[in-house]
Design a protein around this motif. Structure first.
Motif, short mmCIF file in Angstrom:
data_model
loop_
_atom_site.label_atom_id
_atom_site.label_comp_id
_atom_site.label_asym_id
_atom_site.label_seq_id
_atom_site.Cartn_x
_atom_site.Cartn_y
_atom_site.Cartn_z
N HIS A 22 47.45 3.06 -9.19
CA HIS A 22 46.84 2.64 -8.11
C HIS A 22 46.62 3.59 -6.97
N ARG A 103 59.06 -8.64 0.26
CA ARG A 103 59.29 -8.70 -1.39
C ARG A 103 58.68 -7.03 -2.16
N THR A 104 57.98 -6.69 -1.91
CA THR A 104 58.29 -5.35 -2.31
C THR A 104 58.50 -4.51 -2.54
N LYS A 105 58.94 -3.76 -3.64
CA LYS A 105 60.06 -2.46 -4.05
C LYS A 105 59.24 -1.39 -3.68
N LEU A 106 58.09 -0.83 -3.29
CA LEU A 106 57.16 0.52 -2.68
C LEU A 106 58.42 0.39 -2.00
N LEU A 119 41.59 -2.16 -3.24
CA LEU A 119 42.65 -2.11 -2.34
C LEU A 119 43.88 -0.42 -2.91
N VAL B 61 48.71 -6.06 -5.71
CA VAL B 61 49.85 -5.02 -5.27
C VAL B 61 51.04 -4.47 -6.04
N PRO B 62 51.07 -3.02 -6.85
CA PRO B 62 51.90 -2.75 -7.59
C PRO B 62 53.54 -2.31 -6.21
N GLY B 63 54.16 -3.43 -7.20
CA GLY B 63 55.67 -3.07 -6.69
C GLY B 63 56.16 -3.83 -6.46
N CYS B 64 55.85 -5.63 -6.59
CA CYS B 64 55.53 -6.82 -6.31
C CYS B 64 56.76 -7.61 -7.94
N PRO B 65 57.07 -8.49 -7.28
CA PRO B 65 57.71 -9.28 -8.46
C PRO B 65 56.39 -9.64 -8.80
N SER B 67 56.17 -12.96 -9.35
CA SER B 67 55.38 -14.01 -9.17
C SER B 67 54.27 -14.28 -7.41
N LEU B 68 54.32 -12.72 -7.24
CA LEU B 68 53.38 -12.37 -6.12
C LEU B 68 52.03 -11.51 -6.65
N GLY B 170 63.52 -14.03 -1.24
CA GLY B 170 64.21 -13.58 -2.55
C GLY B 170 64.55 -14.22 -3.85
N GLY B 172 63.08 -16.80 -6.69
CA GLY B 172 61.45 -17.19 -7.39
C GLY B 172 60.60 -15.55 -7.97
#
Lengths: 134, 172
Positions: A22, A103-106, A119, B61-65, B67-68, B170, B172
């Protein structure tokens, strides 16, 4: 969108790089220089620093080192090519949408930019370091 | 006194019945956007949906669940896109070509919402909305605000404020 009055330019100099397949960018003002792999001692891998999962990690030979400025001493972050220094239109920079921010884990992600190349995730390594220490 | 109905009587009777079915315009009207997900019909209040989009490029978008789904560029603004199916406990599937993205606002947030198909956008009288049944699954109780029937199909009306708030926390 007009350029905020506190900014002197309608562009921001950024260093673009790849991580886990990415596109990311970090503010150029935070980068002291770019080194070839092997020129730096201890390095952090960008995938680990940003919290990208191992599956996302790119095991490419074409890795570069960004030497990052820090008040406590410079630190090195290993990223993937292509590494580019370019100016990004301020109009193309957006804050994270609320649900992404929640919600991002980044780690250390600050915003997003969409341009002709797709992006780009805009990150702040200093914040990532602090968040990783917490 | 029983009398055989005259032609006029019959006509007047029919007109009376017809007029009885006319909606009282003073009754509150609710606009609903009805859509399909995994074969079931749901709706959002029209007030919470600003736009229905199709064939929009979604950027991962990396790093998202899971469902996103990612983000979209809406006339220079970036908005997230969530997959409603996964939030409602339905199986995750890749978006079909006929799928749409509803641009919704709720709980002070904006986001695109991926649905399988938009069925209809219509006005219904408030009194036609029934309270949600007590037999709803646990995960649906908080987000279903009412129930209507449309084209002989039950339609669960979803509360987008709660849905976004729960997702932000958090779920879903």
């Amino acid at each position: 969108m007009n350029t905020p009055s506190s900014l002197k330019s309608d562009t921001l100099e950024m260093v673009f790089f790849m991580a886990g397949g990415h596109r990311f960018a970090v503010e150029a003002a935070q980068v002291r220089t770019q080194l070839s792999a092997g020129q730096a001692g201890t390095t952090l891998t960008v995938e680990r620093l940003l919290g990208l999962s191992c599956e996302d990690a790119q095991n490419s030979a074409s890795r570069r080192i960004l030497l990052m400025k820090h008040s406590a001493g410079d630190y090195a972050v290993e990223v993937s090519n292509p590494v580019e220094l370019r100016r990004l239109e301020i109009n193309a920079i957006h804050p994270l949408p609320s649900l992404i921010a929640a919600r991002t884990k980044l780690v250390g992600i600050r915003g997003l930019a969409i341009g002709p190349e797709g992006l780009t995730m805009l990150v702040d390594f200093r914040r990532a370091l602090i968040q990783n220490q917490d | 006194m029983d009398q055989e109905q005259s032609g006029l009587d019959k006509i007047l009777s029919l007109r009376h019945d017809a007029s009885a079915k006319i909606v009282n315009v003073d009754e509150p009207i609710v606009k609903l956007v009805i859509f399909e997900l995994d074969g079931e019909w749901f709706a959002f209040s029209g007030e919470s949906i600003s736009e229905i989009m199709s064939a929009v490029e979604v950027f991962f978008v990396p790093g998202c669940p899971p469902s996103l789904e990612g983000v979209i560029n809406v006339r220079g603004n970036i908005e997230s896109v969530i997959r409603l199916a996964e939030l409602l406990g339905k199986p995750a599937t890749d978006p079909a070509p006929s799928s749409s993205i509803l641009r919704g606002q709720g709980g002070g947030m904006h986001s695109g919402i991926r649905v399988d198909r938009v069925v209809d956008v219509l006005d219904v009288v408030q009194s036609a909305i029934q309270p949600p049944p007590t037999t709803l699954p646990e995960h649906m109780r908080r987000i279903v605000s009412g129930l209507i029937r449309h084209q002989d199909t039950p339609v669960a009306i979803l509360d987008l404020d709660r849905l976004f708030e729960d997702y932000q926390r958090g779920q879903g």
